[in-house]
Write a protein that holds these residues in place. Structure first.
Motif, PDB file in Angstrom:
ATOM      1  N   TYR A   1      -8.476  -0.062   3.691  1.00  0.00           N
ATOM      2  CA  TYR A   1      -8.220   0.818   2.550  1.00  0.00           C
ATOM      3  C   TYR A   1      -6.798   0.613   2.016  1.00  0.00           C
TER       4      TYR A   1
ATOM      5  N   ARG B   1      -5.255  -1.548  -1.580  1.00  0.00           N
ATOM      6  CA  ARG B   1      -4.406  -0.935  -2.606  1.00  0.00           C
ATOM      7  C   ARG B   1      -3.011  -1.525  -2.666  1.00  0.00           C
ATOM      8  N   TYR B   2      -2.448  -1.797  -1.501  1.00  0.00           N
ATOM      9  CA  TYR B   2      -1.056  -2.232  -1.477  1.00  0.00           C
ATOM     10  C   TYR B   2      -0.897  -3.708  -1.105  1.00  0.00           C
TER      11      TYR B   2
ATOM     12  N   ALA C   1      -2.166   8.168  -7.209  1.00  0.00           N
ATOM     13  CA  ALA C   1      -1.132   7.141  -7.120  1.00  0.00           C
ATOM     14  C   ALA C   1      -1.386   6.215  -5.925  1.00  0.00           C
ATOM     15  N   ILE C   2      -1.806   6.781  -4.802  1.00  0.00           N
ATOM     16  CA  ILE C   2      -2.121   5.940  -3.639  1.00  0.00           C
ATOM     17  C   ILE C   2      -3.253   4.983  -4.005  1.00  0.00           C
ATOM     18  N   ASN C   3      -4.261   5.504  -4.710  1.00  0.00           N
ATOM     19  CA  ASN C   3      -5.389   4.644  -5.081  1.00  0.00           C
ATOM     20  C   ASN C   3      -4.974   3.531  -6.034  1.00  0.00           C
TER      21      ASN C   3
ATOM     22  N   LEU D   1       6.622   8.819  -0.096  1.00  0.00           N
ATOM     23  CA  LEU D   1       5.437   7.957  -0.075  1.00  0.00           C
ATOM     24  C   LEU D   1       4.919   7.796   1.357  1.00  0.00           C
TER      25      LEU D   1
ATOM     26  N   TRP E   1       3.635  12.225 -11.559  1.00  0.00           N
ATOM     27  CA  TRP E   1       3.449  12.004 -10.119  1.00  0.00           C
ATOM     28  C   TRP E   1       4.398  12.868  -9.301  1.00  0.00           C
ATOM     29  N   LYS E   2       3.819  13.691  -8.412  1.00  0.00           N
ATOM     30  CA  LYS E   2       4.608  14.508  -7.476  1.00  0.00           C
ATOM     31  C   LYS E   2       5.710  15.260  -8.203  1.00  0.00           C
TER      32      LYS E   2
ATOM     33  N   GLY F   1      -2.146   2.123  -5.693  1.00  0.00           N
ATOM     34  CA  GLY F   1      -1.183   1.313  -4.940  1.00  0.00           C
ATOM     35  C   GLY F   1       0.235   1.486  -5.456  1.00  0.00           C
ATOM     36  N   VAL F   2       0.540   2.685  -5.945  1.00  0.00           N
ATOM     37  CA  VAL F   2       1.880   2.952  -6.480  1.00  0.00           C
ATOM     38  C   VAL F   2       2.844   3.174  -5.330  1.00  0.00           C
ATOM     39  N   TYR F   3       4.030   2.567  -5.387  1.00  0.00           N
ATOM     40  CA  TYR F   3       5.006   2.879  -4.359  1.00  0.00           C
ATOM     41  C   TYR F   3       6.310   3.393  -4.944  1.00  0.00           C
TER      42      TYR F   3
ATOM     43  N   GLU G   1      -0.881  14.843  -7.578  1.00  0.00           N
ATOM     44  CA  GLU G   1      -0.087  15.237  -6.423  1.00  0.00           C
ATOM     45  C   GLU G   1       0.226  14.034  -5.529  1.00  0.00           C
ATOM     46  N   GLY G   2      -0.506  12.953  -5.716  1.00  0.00           N
ATOM     47  CA  GLY G   2      -0.228  11.778  -4.893  1.00  0.00           C
ATOM     48  C   GLY G   2      -1.454  10.935  -4.599  1.00  0.00           C
ATOM     49  N   ARG G   3      -2.625  11.562  -4.649  1.00  0.00           N
ATOM     50  CA  ARG G   3      -3.845  10.862  -4.294  1.00  0.00           C
ATOM     51  C   ARG G   3      -4.163   9.708  -5.256  1.00  0.00           C
TER      52      ARG G   3
ATOM     53  N   ASP H   1       3.034  10.829   2.285  1.00  0.00           N
ATOM     54  CA  ASP H   1       1.707  10.801   1.657  1.00  0.00           C
ATOM     55  C   ASP H   1       0.766   9.860   2.394  1.00  0.00           C
TER      56      ASP H   1
ATOM     57  N   LEU I   1       6.539   1.215   1.953  1.00  0.00           N
ATOM     58  CA  LEU I   1       6.797   0.202   0.920  1.00  0.00           C
ATOM     59  C   LEU I   1       8.098   0.422   0.181  1.00  0.00           C
ATOM     60  N   VAL I   2       8.620   1.650   0.232  1.00  0.00           N
ATOM     61  CA  VAL I   2       9.851   1.901  -0.505  1.00  0.00           C
ATOM     62  C   VAL I   2      11.094   1.761   0.381  1.00  0.00           C
TER      63      VAL I   2
END
Lengths: 175, 145
Positions: free
Chosen positions: B84, B88-89, A127-129, B60, A98-99, A131-133, A123-125, B63, B46-47
Motif C-alpha cells: 500500500y 503511493r510513495y 493526501a496519503i493516497n 506525516l 491539507w491538515k 502519496g503527498v509528503y 485531514e490527511g487520508r 499520519d 519522507l520529509v
C-alpha cells in the motif's frame, strides 16, 4: 605508467559521480502514481461542510489538484502563480486544504484571493493516497482521471508556462 | 567495580531498547505492538533525512503510523501494508531498498569492492613473493616497493 593512470582514472570516475550527485535534489522523489488513476476521495467543501465532492465528479475534464495549507510558507509564494493560472482560465484548480484549520484557510483565501474552483478539506487520508509528503504538491489529472504529471514544491510561473501548460493543452485536446 | 560494570552495560543497552515514539502504546497486545513497531521501522519518513516513521514526530510520520495501525486493525498482512505504501510513495518509502534491476548495483557494490580489493592484494603479494630474496636490500629505506 599504468600504476599512475589507473588510480587517476578511478579518481576521475569518482569525481564524475560526486559531480552528478551535486546536481540531484534529494527532495525530488519520483511519484509511482504517474499514469495511474487518481485516488478516489470524497471530501467536504471548505465553508460548506455538508457538501461532499468526489474525485469522480471531475471525470471528463482536465483538472489541477493543488495540495496546500495556510501553515505552508512555500504555498504563499505559489499562491500568486495559482491566481494567475486561474485568471487565464486554462485549467480548473481544485484545492486540497491539507491538515489545516478551516478558519485559517478561509482567512487566507479571503485576504490573498481564491484561485480554486473548489477547496476540499482533507485531514490527511486523501493526501496519503496521493502519496503527498509535503505541501505544496500539484497533480495534473486528465479527462479519464489519470494522473499525468506531479509537481513537487511551489509552481513557478516558468514551470507553469514551460512544463505544465503544454501538458494541459495536450490533455484537453485528447478525448 | 561490578556494580559500575553493570550500570555501564545497562546504559550502553539503553539506546537499543528504542523508546516508542507514540505517547501511548498503539496496541495493548505486545505481539501486535512489536509488529507495529517493526512495520514502522521499515518505512521511511519522507520529509526527514534518513529517518524511519518510527523515529520521527513529523506530522506525516504520525499520519503514516496511524495508517499502519488502522490497516493492522483491519486485518491486513505486513505485505499488504508495505505494498500500500509503495504504491503511493514508491520504493523510496521502504527503508531497506528491495533488490531489483535498479538497485542491484547498490547491493552488489560492497561485495564487488571487497573481492576487487582481495584480488589486488593477492596480485601484489604474489608479485612480491616472486621477487628474488636479495631484492629488498636495494629498496631505499622508507620507499614503498
Amino acid at each position: 605508467m599504468w600504476r599512475f593512470l589507473i588510480p587517476m582514472a578511478l579518481f576521475a570516475i569518482l569525481v564524475w559521480f560526486f559531480n552528478q550527485g551535486l546536481g540531484l535534489d534529494p527532495r525530488k522523489i519520483p511519484s509511482p502514481l504517474i499514469g495511474k488513476p487518481a485516488p478516489e476521495f470524497s471530501l467536504p467543501v471548505l465553508g460548506e461542510k455538508d457538501r461532499m465532492v468526489a474525485m469522480s465528479d471531475f471525470r471528463g475534464q482536465v483538472v489541477l489538484v493543488n495540495v496546500w495549507g495556510s501553515w505552508c510558507v512555500a504555498c504563499r509564494e505559489e499562491h500568486q502563480v495559482l491566481l494567475g493560472i486561474a485568471a487565464s482560465g486554462a485549467v480548473p484548480i481544485i484545492g486540497l486544504d491539507w491538515k489545516d484549520q478551516d478558519a485559517d484557510a478561509e482567512n487566507w483565501l479571503r485576504s490573498l484571493g481564491n484561485p480554486y474552483t473548489v477547496t476540499l478539506v482533507d485531514e490527511g487520508r486523501a493526501a496519503i493516497n496521493f502519496g503527498v509528503y509535503g505541501a505544496p504538491e500539484s497533480f495534473l489529472i486528465d479527462k479519464q482521471g489519470i494522473i499525468i504529471h506531479k509537481h513537487t514544491g511551489p509552481i513557478t510561473w516558468e514551470a507553469w508556462q514551460q512544463e505544465i501548460l503544454p501538458m494541459v493543452v495536450k490533455a484537453k485536446e485528447a478525448t | 567495580m561490578k556494580r559500575f560494570i553493570a550500570l555501564f552495560l545497562l546504559l550502553a543497552y539503553l539506546p537499543a531498547t528504542g523508546w516508542a515514539i507514540d505517547q501511548q502504546l498503539a496496541f495493548e497486545d505486545p505481539a501486535w505492538q512489536s509488529r507495529y513497531e517493526e512495520l514502522n521501522a521499515g518505512l521511511r519518513c519522507l520529509v526527514c533525512q534518513n529517518q524511519t516513521i518510527a523515529d520521527s514526530n513529523a506530522s506525516l510520520a504520525v499520519d503514516l503510523r496511524g495508517q499502519v495501525k488502522e490497516m493492522m486493525i483491519a486485518g491486513k498482512t505486513d505485505k499488504e501494508i508495505l505494498d500500500y505504501m509503495v504504491a503511493r510513495y514508491g520504493n523510496f518509502v521502504r527503508f531497506q531498498p528491495p533488490v531489483n534491476n535498479e538497485t542491484i548495483f547498490l547491493w552488489a557494490a560492497p561485495a564487488v569492492m571487497v573481492l576487487g580489493g582481495l584480488l589486488i592484494a593477492l596480485s601484489i603479494v604474489r608479485r612480491r613473493s616472486n621477487l628474488p630474496v636479495g631484492d629488498e636490500d636495494e629498496t631505499p629505506v622508507g620507499g614503498d616497493a
